[in-house]
Motif scaffolding. Structure first.
Motif, PDB file in Angstrom:
ATOM      1  N   ARG A   1     -13.758  16.293  -7.357  1.00 47.58           N
ATOM      2  CA  ARG A   1     -12.542  15.982  -6.612  1.00 47.58           C
ATOM      3  C   ARG A   1     -12.748  14.670  -5.867  1.00 47.58           C
ATOM      4  NH1 ARG A   1     -11.127  16.550  -1.765  1.00 47.58           N
ATOM      5  NH2 ARG A   1      -9.308  17.832  -2.187  1.00 47.58           N
TER       6      ARG A   1
ATOM      7  N   ARG B   1     -17.297  27.479  -4.819  1.00 50.91           N
ATOM      8  CA  ARG B   1     -16.088  27.004  -5.504  1.00 50.91           C
ATOM      9  C   ARG B   1     -15.304  28.125  -6.159  1.00 50.91           C
ATOM     10  NH1 ARG B   1     -17.422  25.177 -11.094  1.00 50.91           N
ATOM     11  NH2 ARG B   1     -19.650  25.487 -11.459  1.00 50.91           N
ATOM     12  N   LYS B   2     -15.864  29.317  -6.207  1.00 57.27           N
ATOM     13  CA  LYS B   2     -15.129  30.505  -6.627  1.00 57.27           C
ATOM     14  C   LYS B   2     -14.759  31.318  -5.389  1.00 57.27           C
ATOM     15  CE  LYS B   2     -15.592  29.734 -11.079  1.00 57.27           C
ATOM     16  NZ  LYS B   2     -14.443  29.407 -11.956  1.00 57.27           N
TER      17      LYS B   2
ATOM     18  N   SER C   1     -15.569  25.137   2.439  1.00 53.96           N
ATOM     19  CA  SER C   1     -15.996  24.469   1.217  1.00 53.96           C
ATOM     20  C   SER C   1     -15.053  23.342   0.806  1.00 53.96           C
ATOM     21  CB  SER C   1     -16.166  25.496   0.100  1.00 53.96           C
ATOM     22  OG  SER C   1     -16.810  24.916  -1.020  1.00 53.96           O
TER      23      SER C   1
ATOM     24  N   THR D   1     -12.801  23.242  -1.882  1.00 52.05           N
ATOM     25  CA  THR D   1     -11.617  23.503  -2.690  1.00 52.05           C
ATOM     26  C   THR D   1     -10.380  22.910  -2.021  1.00 52.05           C
ATOM     27  OG1 THR D   1     -11.055  25.614  -1.639  1.00 52.05           O
ATOM     28  CG2 THR D   1     -12.652  25.684  -3.447  1.00 52.05           C
ATOM     29  N   ASP D   2      -9.359  22.634  -2.828  1.00 45.83           N
ATOM     30  CA  ASP D   2      -8.119  22.105  -2.266  1.00 45.83           C
ATOM     31  C   ASP D   2      -7.518  23.058  -1.242  1.00 45.83           C
ATOM     32  OD1 ASP D   2      -8.299  19.812  -3.716  1.00 45.83           O
ATOM     33  OD2 ASP D   2      -6.746  20.321  -5.167  1.00 45.83           O
ATOM     34  N   GLU D   3      -7.641  24.357  -1.483  1.00 49.60           N
ATOM     35  CA  GLU D   3      -7.080  25.344  -0.554  1.00 49.60           C
ATOM     36  C   GLU D   3      -7.704  25.231   0.834  1.00 49.60           C
ATOM     37  OE1 GLU D   3      -6.342  26.722  -4.634  1.00 49.60           O
ATOM     38  OE2 GLU D   3      -8.121  25.991  -3.589  1.00 49.60           O
ATOM     39  N   GLU D   4      -8.961  24.821   0.895  1.00 49.26           N
ATOM     40  CA  GLU D   4      -9.654  24.705   2.178  1.00 49.26           C
ATOM     41  C   GLU D   4      -9.553  23.306   2.785  1.00 49.26           C
ATOM     42  OE1 GLU D   4     -13.590  27.271   1.727  1.00 49.26           O
ATOM     43  OE2 GLU D   4     -12.805  26.590  -0.211  1.00 49.26           O
TER      44      GLU D   4
END
Length: 381
Positions: free
Chosen positions: A8, A339-340, A363, A365-368
């Motif tokens: 990313r 990442r999971k 972490s 991830t885009d959600e975080e």
């Protein structure tokens, strides 16, 4: 085995730009967010309000939804945790400069792990542990008074002294009371830089999950209070709403007890970070080769569901921004970023209460990482 760096890129506009641009607006100066000149700005920090969660529940946040545009998404910081995120907002620099590089980090001088939200003591002094001047201190130099509005329980905390120094703290318990306090400041100050903290969403998410009714109710309260406040803004008053990080829900069945694989903790002296972003600190005599070997072991076992870096890899890839030499020892020798949909826990830890958390973050991830940047008042897009 090759390094598994995150797939990313960080966006051009970052959380670090928000409060600095707000101050520049009051000063009438150019700024990264291209905010127009104002006399008074209010920055609302909704702890834990990721853009993905907001979009998923947009029907319960109609006012905030109405202001979402293509430019309404920015990146927070890595790790995506409150200590790092809020301090980046209030200093305008990355964690590698201000020094709050995680939730729990190593204090190498005292051979311990410290909690950067609640663990402040004489050995971890806010005025020196957080290494840079805040935006509020810079505002004072420019003759712009700074204010921080939040619950009374945070008014004298070490973290408040570290991240908000230079601001006058205004205690207010409910969300509506905080917005009322902001309105009073705007009515009585000719110029002002105001920071307004909303922890309720994060609190609800940790206890019940962001998909819970409790989180949804907190979102509705925030949306209503923001709409009412925005309706009263005058032409020289700007409002920005953002967040320090997003959040995901991790079921207890997805907890990974990493210490049950002995080779994953071989040579590890301290464990810091968050369940979604571990900092592993090796024994003091360990050399770079030991960190590389441990990282390879983690990749062999957990590489299918986590990004794993050595400290050198993380710093060279820019995950913490430019890193001061004084800050380097606070970063783990090895960093494990989930990442999971999992969370890492150490079953040897005597206090396992943290495992009751549903909402998690930390972490890449885009959600975080991805958070809203919503503009209103003089800043309306």
């Amino acid at each position: 085995m090759p390094s598994m760096l995150p797939a990313r890129q960080f966006s051009t506009l970052r959380l670090a730009d928000v409060l600095t641009s707000s101050l520049a607006s009051v000063q009438g100066l150019p700024n990264p967010l291209r905010l127009v000149p104002t006399n008074k700005t209010v920055v609302v920090l909704a702890d834990g309000l990721g853009i993905s969660s907001l979009r998923a529940r947009a029907g319960h946040a109609r006012f905030l939804k109405s202001l979402l545009t293509k430019s309404s998404v920015i990146d927070g910081v890595f790790p995506s945790t409150t200590a790092a995120g809020i301090t980046t907002l209030t200093t305008g620099v990355a964690p590698g400069q201000h020094g709050l590089v995680g939730y729990r980090v190593r204090d190498a001088d005292r051979d311990r792990v410290v909690n950067q939200l609640t663990g402040w003591d004489d050995g971890m002094r806010p005025e020196t542990w957080q290494r840079v001047r805040t935006v509020f201190e810079r505002a004072a130099d420019a003759g712009v008074p700074g204010f921080a509005i939040g619950p009374r329980r945070y008014s004298a905390s070490g973290f408040t002294q570290a991240a908000l120094r230079g601001a006058r703290y205004v205690p207010a318990e409910s969300v509506s009371d905080r917005f009322a306090a902001a309105r009073h400041l705007l009515d009585t100050e000719p110029r002002a830089l105001v920071y307004l903290y909303v922890p309720e969403l994060d609190v609800a998410a940790h206890a019940h999950g962001w998909e819970s009714d409790r989180w949804l109710a907190a979102l509705e309260v925030l949306d209503d209070a923001t709409a009412r406040f925005a309706a009263g803004l005058t032409a020289d008053e700007g409002l920005l709403l953002t967040a320090d990080h997003g959040i995901i829900d991790v079921p207890a069945t997805s907890h990974v007890l990493f210490d049950t694989v002995p080779e994953l903790v071989d040579g590890v002296r301290h464990i810091g970070g968050d369940p979604r972003c571990l900092h592993l600190y090796l024994e003091p005599e360990a050399v770079d080769e030991a960190a590389a070997a441990l990282a390879d072991t983690w990749r062999a076992v957990e590489g299918h569901r986590a990004w794993i870096f050595t400290r050198t890899e993380a710093v060279e890839s820019g995950l913490f921004g430019d890193v001061s030499p004084d800050v380097l020892p606070r970063i783990g020798d090895v960093i494990v970023a989930a990442r999971k949909l999992i969370a890492y826990y150490d079953s040897r830890e005597p206090n396992q209460s943290a495992r009751s958390m549903v909402g998690q973050h930390g972490s890449l991830t885009d959600e975080e990482l991805r958070v809203p940047l919503i503009r209103s008042g003089a800043f309306s897009a």
